[in-house]
Design an enzyme around this catalytic site. Structure first.
Site, mmCIF file in Angstrom:
data_model
loop_
_atom_site.group_PDB
_atom_site.id
_atom_site.type_symbol
_atom_site.label_atom_id
_atom_site.label_comp_id
_atom_site.label_asym_id
_atom_site.label_seq_id
_atom_site.Cartn_x
_atom_site.Cartn_y
_atom_site.Cartn_z
ATOM 1 C CG ASP A 122 8.027 91.321 13.539
ATOM 2 O OD1 ASP A 122 7.475 91.669 14.596
ATOM 3 O OD2 ASP A 122 9.251 91.165 13.428
ATOM 4 C CE LYS B 4 12.765 91.691 15.083
ATOM 5 N NZ LYS B 4 11.596 92.255 14.403
#
Ligand code: ATR
Length: 296
Positions: free
Chosen positions: A119, A83
């Site tokens: 998220d 990420k």
């Protein structure tokens, strides 16, 4: 012969020369539930699209990003440990990704790639879908890792006050400082396990209690549970962690992390397809994830 959920999903995939391609990158990636979840969404929406897993070596992330342009891949999800690396390679990041320095979604708009982080926003959608208040709350966050960062950022952006507790206190201090940099005065550190500061919501972002360690429970003072805060555990396997079953005994409203998983995916789909989140088939996605859990 009885068919498993996995066989049903494979049988329903229909790939042609005009199919749009999406995928998830991880290292490893074989544990990912995203292919099942997204292919179920495409099938439910009747889209000619396919979503595939790619195991991408961290050292090859820049080449993989060039590959998205070269191959005309429409959208990518990114998971651990890629990420941060992906965020560093992308020319264009949404505000959440800029604050966090991570991306979990790449959108390819005619060769222009933008990174997003869904998220934290996915967590917010999950709690709103439960009918839980999402602003003006005091939120006790357990943990200070990657998931905690995402959740804390979105909670702070929505105007909540954060009490952050972590086994390693310095990481909680780093996280509080990161939050306060963007949302001054909204985060403070409290003691791991012994804090009794009242909270409206407790969020477990640690892996304590996750399969196969179902017997474990992050320390939460009984005093804190007695005031019946809502309790959200990012863990979804087991379906009810010890933290959640303890909280239930105190009369708290509880939820596991399935909603966050589904909504971070629904937000990626919404970006890729340029459709409102409420048109994404979250129930079909949740059903597909549940099947992957049951198949294990
Ligand atoms: P994620 O991306 O899922 O958040 P992570 O960044 O590795 O994963 O963070 C894991 C979190 O779980 C951390 O807050 C970690 O606490 P430390 O910072 O002290 O390591 C927490 N954690 C993991 N195992 C734990 C345990 N046995 N007891 C307490 N906290 C634990």
């Amino acid at each position: 012969m009885m068919r498993t959920a996995g066989q049903d999903e494979r049988a329903s995939l229909n790939v042609s020369g005009t199919s749009s391609v999406y995928g998830v990158w991880g290292y490893p990636v074989k544990h990912s539930r995203s292919p099942a979840m997204h292919n179920a969404a495409f099938a439910e929406m009747g889209l000619n699209a396919v979503y595939v897993p790619f195991e991408v070596e961290p050292a090859l992330i820049a080449a993989a990003i060039d590959g998205v342009r070269a191959l005309g891949i429409c959208g990518i999800n990114i998971t651990v440990p890629l990420k941060e690396l992906a965020a560093a390679c992308l020319p264009d990041l949404d505000p959440v990704s800029q604050r966090l320095g991570v991306v979990n979604t790449i959108v390819n708009r005619a060769g222009n790639l933008t990174g997003y982080s869904t998220d934290g926003p996915g967590f917010m959608w999950a709690i709103k879908s439960l009918g839980w208040p999402a602003s003006g709350q005091v939120v006790h966050i357990l943990g200070a890792g990657g998931s905690a960062r995402a959740v804390a950022d979105s909670l702070a952006e929505a105007g909540n006050r954060l009490l952050i507790a972590n086994r390693t206190r310095e990481r909680a201090q780093d996280l509080a400082a990161q939050v306060n940099k963007h949302f001054p005065g909204q985060a403070e550190v409290v003691a791991w396990g012994t804090s009794v500061e009242p909270a409206d919501l407790i969020v477990n972002t640690t892996s304590v209690g996750m399969h196969p360690n179902e017997g474990d429970c992050p320390p939460v003072d009984a005093e804190l549970l007695r005031s019946r805060p809502r309790v959200y555990d990012l863990i979804y396997a087991p379906e009810e962690t010890r933290l959640l079953s303890n909280a239930k005994q105190y009369g708290c409203d509880i939820s596991n992390g399935l909603g966050m998983l589904v909504y971070q995916g629904a937000l990626s789909l919404s970006l890729w397809l340029d459709r409102p989140v409420d048109t994404i088939p979250v129930l079909a996605m949740e059903h597909a994830v549940r099947n992957t859990i049951a198949a294990k």
